[in-house]
Motif scaffolding. Structure first.
Motif, PDB file in Angstrom:
ATOM      1  N   ARG A 169     -25.464 -26.222 -36.281  1.00  0.00           N
ATOM      2  CA  ARG A 169     -24.732 -24.871 -35.128  1.00  0.00           C
ATOM      3  C   ARG A 169     -25.658 -23.996 -34.413  1.00  0.00           C
ATOM      4  O   ARG A 169     -25.645 -23.719 -33.357  1.00  0.00           O
ATOM      5  CB  ARG A 169     -23.605 -24.308 -36.233  1.00  0.00           C
ATOM      6  N   ARG A 170     -26.686 -23.293 -35.759  1.00  0.00           N
ATOM      7  CA  ARG A 170     -27.234 -22.156 -34.489  1.00  0.00           C
ATOM      8  C   ARG A 170     -28.346 -23.151 -32.974  1.00  0.00           C
ATOM      9  O   ARG A 170     -28.220 -22.296 -32.525  1.00  0.00           O
ATOM     10  CB  ARG A 170     -27.980 -21.958 -35.519  1.00  0.00           C
ATOM     11  N   LEU A 171     -29.219 -24.238 -33.670  1.00  0.00           N
ATOM     12  CA  LEU A 171     -29.481 -24.640 -32.968  1.00  0.00           C
ATOM     13  C   LEU A 171     -28.654 -24.709 -31.460  1.00  0.00           C
ATOM     14  O   LEU A 171     -29.402 -24.374 -30.605  1.00  0.00           O
ATOM     15  CB  LEU A 171     -29.792 -25.865 -33.393  1.00  0.00           C
ATOM     16  N   TRP A 172     -27.817 -25.568 -31.278  1.00  0.00           N
ATOM     17  CA  TRP A 172     -26.288 -25.912 -30.764  1.00  0.00           C
ATOM     18  C   TRP A 172     -26.302 -24.563 -29.880  1.00  0.00           C
ATOM     19  O   TRP A 172     -26.233 -24.330 -28.685  1.00  0.00           O
ATOM     20  CB  TRP A 172     -25.173 -26.472 -30.909  1.00  0.00           C
ATOM     21  N   ALA A 196     -32.977 -28.169 -29.494  1.00  0.00           N
ATOM     22  CA  ALA A 196     -32.474 -29.885 -29.937  1.00  0.00           C
ATOM     23  C   ALA A 196     -33.212 -30.169 -31.133  1.00  0.00           C
ATOM     24  O   ALA A 196     -34.382 -29.918 -30.805  1.00  0.00           O
ATOM     25  CB  ALA A 196     -32.247 -30.748 -29.694  1.00  0.00           C
ATOM     26  N   HIS A 197     -33.537 -30.067 -31.703  1.00  0.00           N
ATOM     27  CA  HIS A 197     -34.853 -30.554 -32.812  1.00  0.00           C
ATOM     28  C   HIS A 197     -35.849 -31.647 -32.355  1.00  0.00           C
ATOM     29  O   HIS A 197     -36.750 -31.813 -32.708  1.00  0.00           O
ATOM     30  CB  HIS A 197     -34.529 -30.840 -34.155  1.00  0.00           C
ATOM     31  N   ARG A 204     -28.411 -35.231 -26.737  1.00  0.00           N
ATOM     32  CA  ARG A 204     -29.493 -35.167 -27.416  1.00  0.00           C
ATOM     33  C   ARG A 204     -28.789 -34.051 -29.050  1.00  0.00           C
ATOM     34  O   ARG A 204     -29.084 -34.617 -29.979  1.00  0.00           O
ATOM     35  CB  ARG A 204     -30.236 -34.403 -27.315  1.00  0.00           C
ATOM     36  N   GLN A 205     -28.361 -33.217 -28.470  1.00  0.00           N
ATOM     37  CA  GLN A 205     -27.088 -32.112 -29.385  1.00  0.00           C
ATOM     38  C   GLN A 205     -26.493 -33.616 -30.287  1.00  0.00           C
ATOM     39  O   GLN A 205     -26.628 -32.762 -31.623  1.00  0.00           O
ATOM     40  CB  GLN A 205     -27.472 -31.129 -28.896  1.00  0.00           C
TER      41      GLN A 205
END
Length: 372
Positions: A54-57, A62-63, A94-95
């Motif tokens: 959620r925090r990456l989004w 994207a990891h 990707r996400q």
């Protein structure tokens, strides 16, 4: 309020490792942490993992490699590692893959139902559905695919059954007029660059494999061995009998199928004489001239007389041809052409082969395919 960051190791700096000149990213070490695949997973761990995505989004990241080996558990919390190749401004596809991969990783140590229920607290149904529509085949990291097979359960299918409606596979590429125009532009540029590369490889007399030597005397056998191997059919190999005052050997290159010698002159300039060894040549339009080399048929083609004199000489012999291009100011024409005849000589291939075998005690051969 400042945005909370995903739990990850702090970067401490870069370390350079010689002699390969590799750079390593040095990060904080999570003591007493284990990989997710070896940890006990409860709702706190599940919430941590989903919260990371959620925090990456929310940060527009994207990891791209969510798998158990990159998810560590310690002190009852999950931490994310291997973040050096995170993608900024990724595509929604990707996400979505990151989300589905995280849910699959968590389900390996819990259950799809438990993970799905916790995911609904941070993501809506549409987001979860898109994740499992995207996460198929190679979109899953190899370690995650292997661990799913070892479990003997199709966790992906179990998640899909929990969704209100089955997801339809989504395409990675979403076409638009802008994307098509960019693709056409890239294709045109690739074609242009490719044609230039082919042109350079085919015609550029500077070659691609330089030999850093200041002379190529007919007594210097090592560079002549390399030239001989570049054109295996050539019965003669070019060398320099002498370098008159004002001449320097600026470059020697050896490629598969040709060798090139470039000479500069203080009166005629750089590249005043370029000598190219090849298996064949096309002397169309050239006229026969007297040759001082046994076994060599010589022809000359004059391209320009003014303002710069330009001529090409063809030395043809069994299995090969040497093309010598000469350029010079009109005032220096006679001097340059006369000295060019003194510079270039030849060594017989059989002599080079015999010397190599003698020096190596028969262990090395100029033409390995003909080794006795």
């Amino acid at each position: 309020m400042p945005r909370r960051r995903a739990p990850q190791p702090d970067a401490l700096g870069l370390c350079r490792g010689d002699p390969e000149r590799e750079y390593l990213l040095v990060t904080e070490f999570f003591a007493d942490a284990v990989e997710l695949g070896e940890a006990d997973v409860d709702e706190q761990i599940i919430d941590d993992g989903l919260g990371i995505i959620r925090r990456l989004w929310d940060a527009g990241l994207a990891h791209r490699d969510i798998k158990p080996a990159n998810l560590l558990v310690g002190d009852g919390h999950m931490m994310l590692i291997d973040v050096a190749f995170i993608e900024s401004r990724p595509t929604p596809w990707r996400q979505a893959v990151d989300l589905a991969n995280m849910m699959l990783c968590l389900a390996l140590r819990s259950s799809p139902g438990q993970v799905y229920r916790r995911a609904q607290l941070q993501f809506n149904t549409e987001e979860i559905t898109e994740g499992f529509a995207a996460a198929r085949g190679l979109a899953l990291p190899s370690q995650l695919r292997r661990m799913l097979r070892e479990r003997g359960r199709d966790l992906h299918a179990e998640f899909v059954r929990l969704l209100p409606s089955a997801p339809h596979p989504i395409r990675i590429q979403r076409w638009s007029v802008r994307r098509i125009a960019l693709l056409v532009l890239v294709a045109l540029l690739a074609a242009l660059v490719g044609s230039n590369i082919v042109e350079n490889i085919t015609h550029n007399e500077a070659g691609a494999t330089p030999l850093y030597i200041s002379n190529l005397a007919c007594t210097d056998l090592e560079p002549q061995w390399l030239q001989a191997q570049s054109v295996p059919s050539a019965s003669l190999v070019p060398c320099l009998r002498s370098l008159p005052v004002g001449w320097t050997l600026s470059n020697v290159t050896v490629n598969n199928g040709r060798s090139v010698l470039t000479l500069d002159n203080d009166r005629a300039g750089m590249g005043a004489m370029v000598v190219r060894l090849a298996a064949t040549c096309d002397p169309a339009g050239a006229s026969p001239v007297l040759s001082d080399q046994p076994g060599v048929r010589r022809l000359m083609l004059i391209q320009d007389l003014a303002p710069m004199f330009s001529a090409t000489r063809f030395d043809m012999f069994a299995g090969g041809c040497v093309i010598t291009r000469m350029t010079a100011p009109v005032a220096s024409r006679a001097e340059i052409t006369s000295e060019a005849s003194l510079i270039l000589g030849y060594t017989i291939r059989q002599s080079l082969q015999q010397t190599l075998e003698d020096r190596s005690g028969g262990r090395l051969h100029l033409d390995p395919g003909e080794a006795r």
